[in-house]
Design a protein around this motif. Structure first.
Motif, short mmCIF file in Angstrom:
data_model
loop_
_atom_site.label_atom_id
_atom_site.label_comp_id
_atom_site.label_asym_id
_atom_site.label_seq_id
_atom_site.Cartn_x
_atom_site.Cartn_y
_atom_site.Cartn_z
N ALA B 18 48.17 -45.68 33.69
CA ALA B 18 47.23 -46.80 33.68
C ALA B 18 47.16 -47.45 35.06
O ALA B 18 48.13 -47.45 35.82
CB ALA B 18 47.66 -47.82 32.64
N CYS B 19 46.00 -48.05 35.37
CA CYS B 19 45.85 -48.79 36.62
C CYS B 19 46.87 -49.93 36.65
O CYS B 19 47.26 -50.46 35.61
CB CYS B 19 44.47 -49.44 36.72
SG CYS B 19 43.09 -48.37 36.40
N CYS B 22 46.70 -53.15 34.17
CA CYS B 22 45.87 -52.81 33.00
C CYS B 22 46.26 -53.68 31.81
O CYS B 22 47.40 -53.63 31.34
CB CYS B 22 46.03 -51.34 32.64
SG CYS B 22 45.21 -50.90 31.10
N CYS B 47 40.59 -44.95 27.66
CA CYS B 47 41.55 -45.13 28.74
C CYS B 47 42.95 -44.87 28.23
O CYS B 47 43.75 -44.21 28.88
CB CYS B 47 41.47 -46.55 29.29
SG CYS B 47 40.36 -46.66 30.71
N VAL B 51 45.45 -42.09 29.88
CA VAL B 51 46.62 -42.42 30.72
C VAL B 51 47.95 -42.11 30.05
O VAL B 51 49.00 -42.28 30.67
CB VAL B 51 46.60 -43.91 31.16
CG1 VAL B 51 45.30 -44.23 31.90
CG2 VAL B 51 46.81 -44.87 30.00
N ASN B 127 38.50 -54.59 26.25
CA ASN B 127 38.29 -54.87 27.68
C ASN B 127 36.81 -54.99 27.99
O ASN B 127 36.39 -54.94 29.13
CB ASN B 127 38.99 -53.84 28.56
CG ASN B 127 38.66 -52.42 28.13
OD1 ASN B 127 37.59 -52.17 27.59
ND2 ASN B 127 39.57 -51.50 28.34
N MET B 131 35.50 -48.53 29.74
CA MET B 131 36.15 -48.46 31.04
C MET B 131 36.48 -47.03 31.44
O MET B 131 36.37 -46.66 32.60
CB MET B 131 37.42 -49.30 31.02
CG MET B 131 37.16 -50.77 30.79
SD MET B 131 35.83 -51.38 31.85
CE MET B 131 35.76 -53.09 31.37
N CYS B 211 40.66 -55.87 32.46
CA CYS B 211 40.69 -54.57 33.15
C CYS B 211 40.28 -54.81 34.60
O CYS B 211 39.12 -55.11 34.88
CB CYS B 211 39.71 -53.65 32.44
SG CYS B 211 39.21 -52.20 33.37
N PRO B 212 41.23 -54.68 35.54
CA PRO B 212 40.91 -55.03 36.94
C PRO B 212 39.70 -54.28 37.51
O PRO B 212 38.79 -54.91 38.03
CB PRO B 212 42.21 -54.71 37.69
CG PRO B 212 43.28 -54.73 36.65
CD PRO B 212 42.65 -54.35 35.36
N PRO B 213 39.65 -52.94 37.43
CA PRO B 213 38.48 -52.29 38.04
C PRO B 213 37.19 -52.59 37.29
O PRO B 213 36.13 -52.71 37.90
CB PRO B 213 38.82 -50.80 38.00
CG PRO B 213 39.93 -50.64 37.02
CD PRO B 213 40.64 -51.96 36.95
S1 SF4 Z 1 40.22 -48.75 33.84
FE1 SF4 Z 1 40.87 -50.69 32.94
S2 SF4 Z 1 41.44 -50.21 30.83
FE2 SF4 Z 1 41.36 -48.28 31.96
S3 SF4 Z 1 43.46 -47.93 32.64
FE3 SF4 Z 1 42.42 -49.00 34.32
S4 SF4 Z 1 42.80 -51.15 33.92
FE4 SF4 Z 1 43.31 -50.07 32.04
#
Ligand code: SF4
Lengths: 391, 271
Positions: B18-19, B22, B47, B51, B127, B131, B211-213
């Motif tokens: 995961a980012c 997340c 997601c 991940v 989110n 995503m 969700c950051p991105p």
């Molecule tokens: S895109 Fe958003 S929801 Fe998906 S792994 Fe990254 S932070 Fe989490």
């Protein structure tokens, strides 16, 4: 015990005898009476199973999948649009190598909207990784469902099986069926205990993701399992014969093929009519034969070649069409025979679409047409029978 | 009431891709600490799946059943029935899906499973967009948010419709227990997970998981934004129990600007 059963009742009887533990189902004509009968069995206490009344066919297969990975024997049934709606789940189940049995009461696909039989629904699912067995009689439907559980769960196969029976012609037509004893079935089909199942002590993932480096390996093993299934289907049929004194020949069911100049290839209940026509023409001295294809996937190339090498013309009757080309079975048979030192001509016919009756006259017409081609030494042109779809 | 200090150290999800920051994986990680090892999770392409379960990776230390996008809850029903057949008692079956897999494509199956009364917990990590596929709008995307399918241009002003009222939809099924939660309020969230575990029949929790991105903010703000969503009244912490809906009071409401300003998805809105 001998009973007067239609194809759907025969399937339901098999599912009870196989001791399926979870059934997830959604109604669709002409399959509905299978799952109604099973619901009755459970309601009257003669079958012990969990019946999940799902809200769609897609959910039916997802529920079967969820249940099967816990190690249970599951069953569902569908037809036509319902099978099309399941399509997304089909490769999921086969790719996860989850054994299960599904009866498909074959029916044409809309539009035009129809409830009657052809094979377009199951044929359209050809490449989803399911074994497809087509049956000729209610007796064979029952017996094949029992065989299918064994084939699907064979450790070298682990692949789901569709048992395909023509809508109405088999699903709703009664015949005398020999229903085996529970004890005999139990001896043939022991309880399903997979090596891997949902277990909090051994936490596996079911339905993993795979990148380009590993995805092909999964698919390679799936293909190997399907090829292995050819032998397993035959083994299980032989084993079935030893237990119940009935056999269907495994992958193909030839009738007077050994010395026939013209052999007709069909799948499903049409074979019953075709046998009569072969008998009739044989009495008239014509060298004709019938080859009923029982296993469409895996495709029995070797058995077909062995049965068809002597034929001069092979007539193939498709109850489906790959639009823009021809009947799917015709293409497949041509491919299977290509490369033989002496190749029979293959003449494709399309008939019986959307429940159009395939009469003895239709089939005799195909035979005569091909016998004529043998005499003229030409190919026997492809055409559509019993439809208004003439070129 | 869950005591955070008494939660086990052991992680049941570990080693995910995961980012950083997340909210989704945090929601799952926290929930599993309460759910414990006698849990089976059912997930869907998302997601979360992307991940955690790419072969040979297995980030979950509990059995994980992945199924097609529309079918999380249907597969849940199958797992519940199967475990019952196998005589495995005391194993919780938990459906985990993002907002798309819950409020959009997964809604039919979820409705069916709730209506059947199967014994399971469904956690939607919300989110507010798709995503995994690159921030397309879902039925849970809030009014005005910029996504790749609701872009901002000379005509487009971001998402044109308000967020789907999923709690209302689920409550209309007469579900025994349903709640909204936020990863910014762990005690509230985990207490709700614990309550859901005690329910006989279906229970639903929708947990706001920034969700950051996707939202466009620096990773370290995830928890802060998850709190601000609640403090600004954008994400009420609600509970539907025994046919009654209760909403947690917010003592000092913060101005909406505090929540919107750090997020790129709302950057076009007038200050
Ligand atoms: S895109 Fe958003 S929801 Fe998906 S792994 Fe990254 S932070 Fe989490």
């Amino acid at each position: 015990m001998r009973a007067y059963l239609n194809g759907n009742e025969a399937v339901a009887a098999a599912v009870r005898l196989a001791r399926a533990e979870v059934v997830a189902a959604y109604p669709i004509t002409p399959q509905s009476t299978i799952v109604e009968k099973i619901a009755e069995y459970i309601a009257d206490g003669s079958m012990e199973a969990d019946y999940i009344r799902v809200e769609s066919e897609h959910a039916a297969l997802a529920a079967c999948y969820g249940s099967a990975v816990t190690g249970t024997r599951v069953f569902t049934a569908t037809s036509s649009q319902g099978l099309a709606y399941m399509f997304e789940m089909l490769p999921y189940v086969s790719g996860c190598r989850v054994p299960m049995v599904m009866a498909v009461a074959n029916r044409g696909l809309a539009a035009p909207w129809t409830i009657w039989a052809d094979h377009q629904d199951a044929i359209a699912c050809r490449d989803t990784g399911w074994i497809q067995l087509y049956v000729e009689t209610a007796q064979e439907a029952l017996d094949t469902c029992l065989q299918a559980y064994k084939i699907a769960a064979h450790p070298e196969v682990l692949t789901p099986v569709m048992v395909c029976l023509d809508g109405y012609v088999l699903s709703h037509t009664e015949e005398i069926v020999d229903v085996p004893d529970q004890e005999a079935v139990d001896r043939f089909l022991p309880p399903y205990r997979p090596e891997y199942s949902v277990d909090t002590q051994r936490p596996y993932v079911f339905g993993v993701g795979a990148g380009p480096d590993l995805y092909p390996a999964f698919k390679y093993y799936q293909q190997q399992a399907m090829l292995r299934a050819k032998e397993v289907i035959k083994e299980v049929d032989r084993e079935f014969q030893a237990h119940f004194q009935r056999s269907y020949g495994g992958l193909v069911d030839p009738y007077y093929c050994h010395d026939a100049a013209v052999v007709l290839v069909v799948m499903g209940a049409t074979a019953g009519t075709a046998r009569e026509v072969v008998d009739y023409l044989r009495r008239q001295g014509e060298a004709v034969g019938l080859l009923r294809l029982r296993s469409f996937r895996p495709f029995p190339v070797e058995d077909l070649r062995a049965a068809l090498t002597r034929a001069r013309v092979v007539a193939v009757l498709d109850r489906d069409c790959s639009f823009g080309y021809e009947g799917v079975l015709a293409t497949e048979i041509k491919a299977a025979l290509a490369g033989l030192p002496v190749q029979p001509q293959v003449a494709g016919f399309i008939g019986g679409l959307g429940g159009r009756d395939i009469s003895q006259e239709d089939l005799a017409g195909i035979f005569r047409h091909c016998l004529e081609a043998v005499r003229r030494q030409d190919r026997g042109e492809k055409q559509v029978i019993n439809g208004d779809w003439q070129k | 009431m869950v005591k955070i200090k008494e939660l086990p150290d052991v992680e049941l999800v570990q080693g995910s891709y995961a980012c950083a920051g997340c909210g989704g994986i945090l929601a799952v990680r926290m929930a599993l600490k309460v759910l414990g090892p006698e849990t089976v999770i059912v997930t869907t392409p998302s997601c979360l799946l992307g991940v955690t379960t790419f072969y040979p990776q297995l980030a979950f230390k509990v059995p994980c059943v992945n199924v097609t996008f529309p079918s999380t809850a249907a597969a849940v029903s199958g797992v519940v029935a199967g475990l019952k057949c196998r005589g495995k008692k005391g194993v919780r079956v938990v459906g985990l899906a993002g907002d798309g897999g819950t409020v959009d494509i997964g809604l039919q199956a979820l409705s069916g499973a709730i209506e059947r009364g199967d014994n399971f917990i469904f956690i939607c990590y919300d989110n507010e967009a798709y995503m995994n596929t690159g921030v397309q709008r879902s039925g849970a995307t809030p009014l005005g948010a910029r996504t790749t399918t609701t872009p901002v241009g000379s005509v487009g002003r971001g998402e044109e419709r308000p967020k789907k009222d999923m709690l209302g939809i689920v409550a209309a099924h007469n579900i025994p227990y349903a709640a909204t939660a936020s990863i910014g309020y762990p005690q509230d969230y985990l207490t709700k997970v614990q309550k859901a575990m005690q329910v006989e029949g279906p229970a639903y929790i929708q947990v706001l998981s920034p969700c950051p991105p996707g939202w466009g903010y620096p990773s370290e703000l995830t928890v802060k934004l998850a709190r601000l969503a609640v403090q600004t009244g954008q994400w009420p912490l609600a509970e539907y129990e025994n046919g009654r809906l209760t909403v947690k009071e917010i003592a000092h409401r913060r101005p909406l600007r505090d929540y919107l300003a750090p997020q790129a998805r709302f950057a076009h809105l007038p200050g």
